[in-house]
Design a protein around this motif. Sequence first.
Motif, PDB file in Angstrom:
ATOM      1  N   GLU A   9     -21.025 -69.091  16.370  1.00  0.00           N
ATOM      2  CA  GLU A   9     -19.814 -69.870  16.587  1.00  0.00           C
ATOM      3  C   GLU A   9     -19.211 -69.433  17.915  1.00  0.00           C
ATOM      4  OE1 GLU A   9     -17.106 -70.293  13.099  1.00  0.00           O
ATOM      5  OE2 GLU A   9     -18.643 -69.110  12.102  1.00  0.00           O
ATOM      6  N   HIS A  10     -18.520 -70.367  18.546  1.00  0.00           N
ATOM      7  CA  HIS A  10     -17.905 -70.031  19.821  1.00  0.00           C
ATOM      8  C   HIS A  10     -16.529 -70.645  19.930  1.00  0.00           C
ATOM      9  CE1 HIS A  10     -19.090 -74.104  21.307  1.00  0.00           C
ATOM     10  NE2 HIS A  10     -20.070 -73.914  20.438  1.00  0.00           N
ATOM     11  N   LYS A  11     -15.756 -70.075  20.865  1.00  0.00           N
ATOM     12  CA  LYS A  11     -14.401 -70.552  21.070  1.00  0.00           C
ATOM     13  C   LYS A  11     -14.062 -70.318  22.529  1.00  0.00           C
ATOM     14  CE  LYS A  11      -9.925 -69.949  19.036  1.00  0.00           C
ATOM     15  NZ  LYS A  11      -9.092 -68.983  18.343  1.00  0.00           N
ATOM     16  N   LYS A  16     -17.916 -66.113  19.404  1.00  0.00           N
ATOM     17  CA  LYS A  16     -16.989 -65.392  18.531  1.00  0.00           C
ATOM     18  C   LYS A  16     -17.534 -63.983  18.378  1.00  0.00           C
ATOM     19  CE  LYS A  16     -14.542 -68.542  15.534  1.00  0.00           C
ATOM     20  NZ  LYS A  16     -14.304 -68.927  14.133  1.00  0.00           N
ATOM     21  N   THR A  99     -17.332 -66.229   8.116  1.00  0.00           N
ATOM     22  CA  THR A  99     -16.148 -66.924   8.624  1.00  0.00           C
ATOM     23  C   THR A  99     -15.905 -68.150   7.751  1.00  0.00           C
ATOM     24  OG1 THR A  99     -17.525 -68.317   9.998  1.00  0.00           O
ATOM     25  CG2 THR A  99     -16.737 -66.284  10.996  1.00  0.00           C
ATOM     26  N   GLU A 204     -11.105 -61.016  12.170  1.00  0.00           N
ATOM     27  CA  GLU A 204     -11.887 -60.596  13.326  1.00  0.00           C
ATOM     28  C   GLU A 204     -11.190 -59.525  14.164  1.00  0.00           C
ATOM     29  OE1 GLU A 204     -14.750 -62.660  15.484  1.00  0.00           O
ATOM     30  OE2 GLU A 204     -14.194 -64.602  14.671  1.00  0.00           O
TER      31      GLU A 204
END
Lengths: 326, 248
Positions: A9-11, A16, A99, A204
């Motif tokens: 996952e990325h943001k 992440k 998550t 996190e």
Amino acid sequence: MDKILVIVEHKNGLLKKVSQQILGFISDFCRQSEKKILVLIYGEKIAERLFEEVASWGADEIITIENQCFANYNPAIFIPTIADVIKKNSPQLVFFGNTAVGRDLSPRLAQYFNSYMISDVIDIKIEKDKFCFTRPVYGGKLFEEVETNGELVFVTVRPNSFGNSVNYHKNPHIYNIEPKAITNFSYMVSDILRKESEEKSLSEAEIIVSGGKGLKSAENFVLLEELARVLGAAVGASRSAVDAGWRPYSSQVGQTGKTVKPKLYIACGISGAMQHLAGMSTSQVIVAINKDPEAPIFKVADYGIIGDLFEIVPVLTEELKKIFKD
Amino acid sequence: MKILVLVKETFDTETKIVLENSKKINNEGIKYIINPYDEFAIEEALRIREKFGGEVVIYSVGRRESEVTLRNGLALGADKAKLIVSEKIDSITVSKLLAENITKEEFEIILSGWIAIDDNNAQVPARLSQLLDIPLVNVVTKIDFSDDKIICHREGDNTVEIIKVSPPAMIAVQRGINEPRYPTVKNILQAKKKQIDLIISENNEDINRINITYQLPEVKKAGLIIDGSKPEKAVNILIQKLKEAKVL
Ligand SMILES: Cc1cc2nc3c(=O)[nH]c(=O)nc-3n(C[C@H](O)[C@H](O)[C@H](O)COP(=O)(O)OP(=O)(O)OC[C@H]3O[C@@H](n4cnc5c(N)ncnc54)[C@H](O)[C@@H]3O)c2cc1C
């Protein structure tokens, strides 16, 4: 050759943290083995620098699903396409972060493939070709060790379970796949509300400052927010503080709240009931500030200050400010 | 509206865990409760019944003796309960047993807690919904009804997703959705007369493709206790220690 698939996952164009931790761990291991690392990245737009970041963790292949349908999580849309990736590549292990997405998607896929899933893993031991996963059960009062035998298994990893790894650059093969046509419209995401303040995600966070009944009011939580700001920490709470209406449910740590594993957990005015410990006992370092020397929180604390939090916390904040200024 | 609520019996949260051997937890003298997350599900089911009428049926998979625990669910106001008796209660077996029995039912909604506090697996809702081929909304903090749709608030990481599904659907709830009621004396008395169907499962194939053992956590060595009567001094010691431990 055996394959390991990591669904990341990325943001804001960055992985992440939990995804990065999984990749780091897997890449450390794969360096000494013949296994191949496959990484799946999805999203409406996948930033260029993500490829570099993923490549720096020794990925052999990067599979992307860059499509508007993958902007927001929807299991009805995600499952057919991701299941296809799994079918085509037949990995031995499929990793997710534990998550909101990982927790939901992983058991659905596990059932789709009639496979085992190992939830909320905090440690992995690898011997030759055998994997042994450690996961807390009964609120951390017991550890379960699960040994798999090489068949397809789905795994979710608790954030902050693995420390830092060393980068290991490879030139991965990168390709994009198109989502499968959707035939199932039974699950509709009609809106996504973001929390007003971009509050730090508790699960996190590397540092958590947590407050309990001892804070005495909602207003007094300002003390902890100040301390958290200096430390770059998230603010958590005990159930009593949540039940009193001082903090939102989303900040509750414990058996019926979040399970966290930060590097540093600072419990202020929290007695340390079993149900609270269930959510934070696997933290790396625990600090307790409590005026009652008999409080059970001191039994799990690495460092405990017996004293009045209203005197201690402001001093701690000031002293830390000085340090971080230098 | 017919609502099925999945309920798991778990150890009381205060329980001290003792191992018989590396494969077995000693369950002598254990106090049992309804998994706290499933209590939220029962409460939500009762509220939906109060609004729209209908029936609330508890479904559980577990040991024969969990009948006693399920009565507590009936005392909260559920209409009846069905207990599928099974020694094996891993996520795969439980989902399969539930699916086999629930396919025979007509229902609008299945409610459950999103996770059980004992095995920490959070798999049954997802697995069961796949087996029944109905939508699942997972980790839900609010349920509304509008026309023939169910609108759920699902907890994301720092977001709330608004999800719409149509019945029959499954919803796995999260704390925050409601405050469970206490049983009334009248309901406790009535619960004694309510029906609990026992279903004996024949499914006892032992697949055993994975090997599970248990280990108690290492007892933490006593930490450093600092006297806080002089805050400056105490804080300086703490900071020094945190630096040494490399967490600052
Ligand atoms: C089924 C179930 C699930 C539960 N789930 C959770 C959960 O997820 N999370 C959770 O946290 N709890 C949970 N609980 C509740 C738990 O049992 C405790 O009641 C709760 O954790 C107590 O919160 P507390 O420590 O803030 O309050 P208290 O136990 O009241 O402790 C307050 C502490 O503050 C200290 N204090 C007071 N004033 C000061 C001061 N000026 N300076 C320093 N110290 C001070 C006191 O000495 C005391 O130790 C659950 C309970 C049940 C039955």
